[in-house]
Design a protein around this motif. Structure first.
Motif, PDB file in Angstrom:
ATOM      1  N   ALA A  12      34.610 -41.036 -20.974  1.00  0.00           N
ATOM      2  CA  ALA A  12      33.790 -39.921 -21.485  1.00  0.00           C
ATOM      3  C   ALA A  12      32.465 -39.576 -20.556  1.00  0.00           C
ATOM      4  O   ALA A  12      31.957 -38.588 -20.302  1.00  0.00           O
ATOM      5  CB  ALA A  12      33.103 -40.113 -22.618  1.00  0.00           C
ATOM      6  N   ASP A  13      32.161 -40.555 -19.754  1.00  0.00           N
ATOM      7  CA  ASP A  13      30.725 -40.423 -18.867  1.00  0.00           C
ATOM      8  C   ASP A  13      30.950 -39.437 -17.977  1.00  0.00           C
ATOM      9  O   ASP A  13      29.734 -38.849 -17.502  1.00  0.00           O
ATOM     10  CB  ASP A  13      30.636 -41.782 -18.250  1.00  0.00           C
ATOM     11  N   SER A  14      32.013 -39.246 -17.413  1.00  0.00           N
ATOM     12  CA  SER A  14      32.292 -38.285 -16.174  1.00  0.00           C
ATOM     13  C   SER A  14      32.421 -36.609 -16.596  1.00  0.00           C
ATOM     14  O   SER A  14      32.492 -35.919 -15.706  1.00  0.00           O
ATOM     15  CB  SER A  14      33.190 -38.721 -15.218  1.00  0.00           C
ATOM     16  N   LEU A  15      32.648 -36.295 -18.049  1.00  0.00           N
ATOM     17  CA  LEU A  15      33.036 -35.231 -18.392  1.00  0.00           C
ATOM     18  C   LEU A  15      31.725 -34.442 -18.657  1.00  0.00           C
ATOM     19  O   LEU A  15      30.752 -35.041 -18.982  1.00  0.00           O
ATOM     20  CB  LEU A  15      33.852 -35.411 -19.636  1.00  0.00           C
ATOM     21  N   LYS A  16      31.801 -33.100 -18.906  1.00  0.00           N
ATOM     22  CA  LYS A  16      30.815 -32.386 -19.311  1.00  0.00           C
ATOM     23  C   LYS A  16      30.496 -32.512 -20.846  1.00  0.00           C
ATOM     24  O   LYS A  16      31.597 -32.723 -21.384  1.00  0.00           O
ATOM     25  CB  LYS A  16      31.077 -30.762 -19.072  1.00  0.00           C
ATOM     26  N   GLN A  17      29.434 -32.462 -21.422  1.00  0.00           N
ATOM     27  CA  GLN A  17      29.166 -32.728 -22.777  1.00  0.00           C
ATOM     28  C   GLN A  17      28.032 -32.160 -23.157  1.00  0.00           C
ATOM     29  O   GLN A  17      27.091 -31.626 -22.513  1.00  0.00           O
ATOM     30  CB  GLN A  17      29.081 -34.392 -22.995  1.00  0.00           C
ATOM     31  N   ILE A  18      27.938 -31.859 -24.671  1.00  0.00           N
ATOM     32  CA  ILE A  18      26.651 -31.362 -25.163  1.00  0.00           C
ATOM     33  C   ILE A  18      26.343 -32.181 -26.448  1.00  0.00           C
ATOM     34  O   ILE A  18      27.221 -32.585 -27.211  1.00  0.00           O
ATOM     35  CB  ILE A  18      26.945 -29.825 -25.873  1.00  0.00           C
ATOM     36  N   SER A  19      25.160 -32.636 -26.631  1.00  0.00           N
ATOM     37  CA  SER A  19      24.688 -33.561 -27.635  1.00  0.00           C
ATOM     38  C   SER A  19      23.604 -32.813 -28.466  1.00  0.00           C
ATOM     39  O   SER A  19      22.853 -31.939 -28.104  1.00  0.00           O
ATOM     40  CB  SER A  19      23.730 -34.610 -26.929  1.00  0.00           C
ATOM     41  N   VAL A  20      23.608 -33.064 -29.781  1.00  0.00           N
ATOM     42  CA  VAL A  20      22.692 -32.632 -30.769  1.00  0.00           C
ATOM     43  C   VAL A  20      21.330 -33.067 -30.165  1.00  0.00           C
ATOM     44  O   VAL A  20      20.293 -32.177 -30.320  1.00  0.00           O
ATOM     45  CB  VAL A  20      23.156 -33.115 -31.919  1.00  0.00           C
ATOM     46  N   SER A  21      21.012 -34.120 -29.651  1.00  0.00           N
ATOM     47  CA  SER A  21      19.721 -34.660 -29.286  1.00  0.00           C
ATOM     48  C   SER A  21      19.245 -33.538 -28.021  1.00  0.00           C
ATOM     49  O   SER A  21      17.985 -33.299 -28.335  1.00  0.00           O
ATOM     50  CB  SER A  21      19.707 -35.990 -28.780  1.00  0.00           C
ATOM     51  N   PHE A  22      20.127 -33.167 -27.181  1.00  0.00           N
ATOM     52  CA  PHE A  22      19.603 -32.245 -26.369  1.00  0.00           C
ATOM     53  C   PHE A  22      19.197 -31.053 -27.017  1.00  0.00           C
ATOM     54  O   PHE A  22      18.322 -30.256 -26.509  1.00  0.00           O
ATOM     55  CB  PHE A  22      20.832 -32.321 -24.803  1.00  0.00           C
ATOM     56  N   LEU A  23      20.098 -30.395 -27.506  1.00  0.00           N
ATOM     57  CA  LEU A  23      19.929 -29.229 -28.380  1.00  0.00           C
ATOM     58  C   LEU A  23      18.642 -29.192 -29.290  1.00  0.00           C
ATOM     59  O   LEU A  23      17.830 -28.258 -29.231  1.00  0.00           O
ATOM     60  CB  LEU A  23      21.214 -28.604 -29.174  1.00  0.00           C
ATOM     61  N   LYS A  24      18.233 -30.314 -29.821  1.00  0.00           N
ATOM     62  CA  LYS A  24      17.158 -30.451 -30.596  1.00  0.00           C
ATOM     63  C   LYS A  24      15.664 -30.470 -29.935  1.00  0.00           C
ATOM     64  O   LYS A  24      14.833 -29.913 -30.032  1.00  0.00           O
ATOM     65  CB  LYS A  24      17.224 -31.624 -31.562  1.00  0.00           C
ATOM     66  N   LYS A  25      16.144 -31.251 -28.756  1.00  0.00           N
ATOM     67  CA  LYS A  25      14.725 -31.302 -27.583  1.00  0.00           C
ATOM     68  C   LYS A  25      14.327 -30.235 -27.137  1.00  0.00           C
ATOM     69  O   LYS A  25      13.145 -29.884 -26.841  1.00  0.00           O
ATOM     70  CB  LYS A  25      15.286 -32.435 -26.525  1.00  0.00           C
TER      71      LYS A  25
END
Length: 139
Positions: A12-25
């Protein structure tokens, strides 16, 4: 696609990702509607971007992902535009915490897991369970 581990699962570490914490920040959940672009890069070179529209404070909270993907083999471009449902849980000292509801159907069965991160292991974003991902630290 991402890197494969010794156990045969993709990492998972090498894939593109979207996190709730990033969106909240970055303020996507503050008002009834928010929009922006997330850009991924490696070694200073842009590897991808995605437009996100957030409808977090509405009756059916969700985010909308809009992006174009080019097929590596054929060079054909394909447009994607779909919704990811959001759910909330109450916080102990007030307020609420947002979560993604995984929209993926794995083997014809709807996932619907409440997750904080979605990964792009194929054409769409889904949870790590649906893509059967592992983490580099587990190897």
């Amino acid at each position: 696609m991402g890197r494969w581990s010794y156990g045969g699962k993709e990492e998972a570490d090498s894939l593109k990702q979207i996190s709730v914490s990033f969106l909240k920040k970055h303020g996507y959940f503050r008002s009834s509607w928010g929009a922006g672009t997330i850009t991924w890069s490696r070694n200073g070179e842009t590897t991808g971007s995605i437009n996100i529209q957030s409808y977090a404070q509405q009756e059916n909270p969700h985010i909308k992902l809009i992006y174009t993907q080019t097929d590596r083999d054929t060079g054909e471009k394909k447009d994607f535009d779909y919704k990811i449902p959001l759910t909330t849980t109450p916080c102990f000292f007030g307020g609420k915490r947002f979560w993604f509801t995984c929209p993926w159907y794995a083997n014809g069965v709807y996932c619907g897991r409440r997750v904080g991160v979605l990964y792009k292991g194929g054409n769409y974003f889904a949870c790590r369970h649906c893509y059967q991902l592992t983490y580099n630290s587990r190897n």
